[in-house]
Design a protein around this motif. Structure first.
Motif, mmCIF file in Angstrom:
data_model
loop_
_atom_site.group_PDB
_atom_site.id
_atom_site.type_symbol
_atom_site.label_atom_id
_atom_site.label_comp_id
_atom_site.label_asym_id
_atom_site.label_seq_id
_atom_site.Cartn_x
_atom_site.Cartn_y
_atom_site.Cartn_z
ATOM 1 N N GLY A 168 0.764 -1.240 0.000
ATOM 2 C CA GLY A 168 0.000 0.000 0.000
ATOM 3 C C GLY A 168 0.796 1.292 0.000
ATOM 4 O O GLY A 168 0.215 2.372 -0.014
ATOM 5 N N GLN A 180 -11.085 -13.664 6.682
ATOM 6 C CA GLN A 180 -9.819 -13.530 5.944
ATOM 7 C C GLN A 180 -9.363 -14.877 5.398
ATOM 8 O O GLN A 180 -8.963 -15.008 4.254
ATOM 9 N N ARG A 228 -11.061 0.324 9.260
ATOM 10 C CA ARG A 228 -10.725 -0.850 8.462
ATOM 11 C C ARG A 228 -10.349 -0.387 7.056
ATOM 12 O O ARG A 228 -11.032 0.466 6.493
ATOM 13 N N PRO A 229 -9.283 -0.937 6.472
ATOM 14 C CA PRO A 229 -8.939 -0.561 5.102
ATOM 15 C C PRO A 229 -10.130 -0.808 4.172
ATOM 16 O O PRO A 229 -10.779 -1.858 4.257
ATOM 17 N N ALA A 230 -10.430 0.162 3.325
ATOM 18 C CA ALA A 230 -11.659 0.135 2.525
ATOM 19 C C ALA A 230 -11.820 -1.151 1.721
ATOM 20 O O ALA A 230 -12.926 -1.679 1.587
ATOM 21 N N GLU A 231 -10.702 -1.675 1.229
ATOM 22 C CA GLU A 231 -10.818 -2.849 0.343
ATOM 23 C C GLU A 231 -11.283 -4.097 1.103
ATOM 24 O O GLU A 231 -11.613 -5.107 0.498
ATOM 25 N N LEU A 232 -11.303 -4.026 2.447
ATOM 26 C CA LEU A 232 -11.744 -5.185 3.221
ATOM 27 C C LEU A 232 -13.171 -5.048 3.726
ATOM 28 O O LEU A 232 -13.682 -5.922 4.424
ATOM 29 N N ASP A 233 -13.831 -3.977 3.324
ATOM 30 C CA ASP A 233 -15.234 -3.816 3.698
ATOM 31 C C ASP A 233 -16.048 -4.973 3.146
ATOM 32 O O ASP A 233 -15.899 -5.352 1.994
ATOM 33 N N ILE A 253 -15.872 -8.122 3.906
ATOM 34 C CA ILE A 253 -15.168 -9.401 3.743
ATOM 35 C C ILE A 253 -15.938 -10.542 4.423
ATOM 36 O O ILE A 253 -15.929 -11.680 3.950
#
Ligand SMILES: *Cc1c(COP(=O)(O)O)cnc(C)c1O
Length: 472
Positions: A85, A180, A439-444, A446
């Protein structure tokens, strides 16, 4: 560079021989025959390098049996902006105030949001390379309650020649950690949710590994924290952190390290032995204070499982510190016979050992100090860091920050290693802050992805049958 065991076996081995190994045959751990020394001119040259180039410089001092051009490709593939990142890979940020500059070094921006990615991602590429060279394959069998298992799966997914069979206690991981792991759809990754607790999972792995015939036939291996390549990969971020917070090589820096199995802080010890200007290495433990007790008293006392607490910094909940023997080997002047006595017979007989006063007094010269943190400390540190600096830290990093602050000295910067992001430990963040973690947006979302896993009772034979079936 050659590698030797901490227990006195005189055999010297190459890096690629020990890469896929756990313990040495005499029960010891592998270490290089010596630590390469880095002089002032080299430090100055390294100061200007990007992370992957710095990693190449450091790793090529220890890995001399992989062609440099090939090693460079493996490293460049590992430490990328796409995976971490940012170009810095391990960016450092400052927290204002205090008697000396205080920083947090972010080691947790990899795919599973914990510092284990730093080493495990490289291990995935090294394993794939070495297995292809040998024309072999490997089936990694592991047990996890969170960070290690997910880091291993994200490192090995899609890798040629590697399969992962990861046991976890069903329903006992946080929903985020479970998502995850279980959302991975790669055919070489197998999640096995065991109807038991973490110890049951570990006992199954032990039972399978003790069946030597099965182990050999199905090429069963592990990726546990005693693997030398993992430790080596971690040396790099001590240098990278040092360069980010200093302007010249006459400045000394201390590192505060949330510690469990002593892998992370042992990498700091290696960096210091190489000549990195480290003032102190601050070992931070939680309520499971095996290491804090040792650094205060010289007594190493392995805890019984009934004495091991389940805490809100769970990745530091250990009863013994599996990498610790490496440091003791150096502390005792690399006396393999003495280490074999302490960690072999001594541990089996007395459940621990006590250093002599003369031996204990040497610890100062290695820069180690320690401290511990409790659940209440953790909550208070998370709260004050959020209130005062709008900086949200996870529970393990909070332990490091609390103990690191206690060891700040005027004129010496303190770098606290951030070992996970708060998103992984939502319950304690809620307790501390009354709101969910960032939380990092790309893991919303999950948790809503399709999951791929099998459920199994606590039954060694069922696990073996599953492995057999999927190795055919
Ligand atoms: C594994 C882990 C630790 C402990 O690291 P060691 O190398 O075992 O000392 C600390 N924090 C987090 C978040 C971890 O995953």
């Amino acid at each position: 560079m050659k590698y030797i065991s901490t227990r006195g076996d005189p055999a010297e081995r190459d890096f690629s021989e020990i890469l896929l190994e756990g313990l040495a045959p005499d029960g010891g751990l592998y270490l290089p025959t010596h630590y390469p020394k880095v002089d002032d001119a080299t430090l100055t040259r390294w100061r200007g390098l990007g992370y992957a180039d710095l990693a190449f410089e450091i790793l090529s001092l220890f890995i001399t049996d992989i062609a440099p051009a090939e090693l460079r490709v493996l490293i460049n593939r590992t430490y990328t902006r796409a995976t971490y990142g940012s170009d810095a890979i391990v960016p450092v940020r400052q927290l204002p105030g205090g008697v000396s500059p205080l920083y947090i070094e972010a080691l947790s921006n990899g795919p599973t949001l914990a510092f284990k990615d730093m080493a495990m991602q490289l291990l995935g590429n090294l394993f794939e390379y070495e297995l292809a060279r040998r024309g072999e394959c490997l089936n990694i069998l592991g047990a996890t309650s969170g960070d290690t298992g997910s880091a291993a799966e994200y490192a090995m997914r899609g890798k040629q020649g590697v399969r992962v069979f990861m046991l976890s206690p069903q329903g006992r991981m946080s929903p985020f950690q479970q998502a995850q792991m279980f959302s991975l759809q790669d055919p070489n990754i197998h999640n096995i949710a065991v109807e038991g607790v973490f110890d049951d999972c570990q006992d199954i792995v032990k039972a399978v590994s003790n069946d030597l015939e099965f182990k050999r036939r199905y090429k069963i291996g592990t990726v546990n924290s005693i693997n030398w390549a993992r430790l080596l990969a971690q040396v790099v971020y001590y240098f990278a952190g040092y360069f980010q917070v200093t302007r010249a090589n006459d400045e000394r820096v201390s590192f505060a390290v949330p510690s469990g199995n002593f892998g992370n802080v042992c990498a700091g010890h290696v960096a210091r032995c190489m000549g990195l200007p480290v003032a102190e290495l601050v070992v931070a433990t939680n309520e499971n204070d095996v290491l804090d007790e040792f650094f205060r008293t010289g007594r190493y006392r392995v805890r019984a499982s009934a004495e091991t607490f389940e805490t809100s910094s769970p990745s530091m909940d250990i009863s013994k510190a599996s990498n610790f023997e490496r440091f003791v080997f150096d502390l005792l002047g690399r006396d393999g016979a003495r280490v074999a006595e302490l960690f072999g017979a001594g541990l089996a007989r007395d459940g621990g050992f006590q250093l002599s006063t003369e031996e204990f007094n040497r610890i100062r010269g290695f820069g180690f100090v320690s401290g511990k943190s409790s659940h209440a400390d953790r909550l208070a540190t998370i709260r004050s860091t959020w209130a005062d600096h709008q900086d949200m830290i996870d529970t393990h990093t909070a332990d490091g920050l609390k103990v690191g602050r206690e060891h700040q000295q005027p004129g010496v910067a303190m770098v606290v290693l951030e070992t996970a992001l708060p998103a992984k430990f939502a319950a304690t963040i809620e307790e501390a802050l009354g709101r969910p973690p960032l939380r990092p947006a790309e893991l919303d979302g999950i948790e809503d992805l399709p999951k791929r896993f099998v459920v199994m009772p606590v039954d060694v034979d069922r696990v073996k049958a599953y492995v057999e079936q999927h190795c055919a």
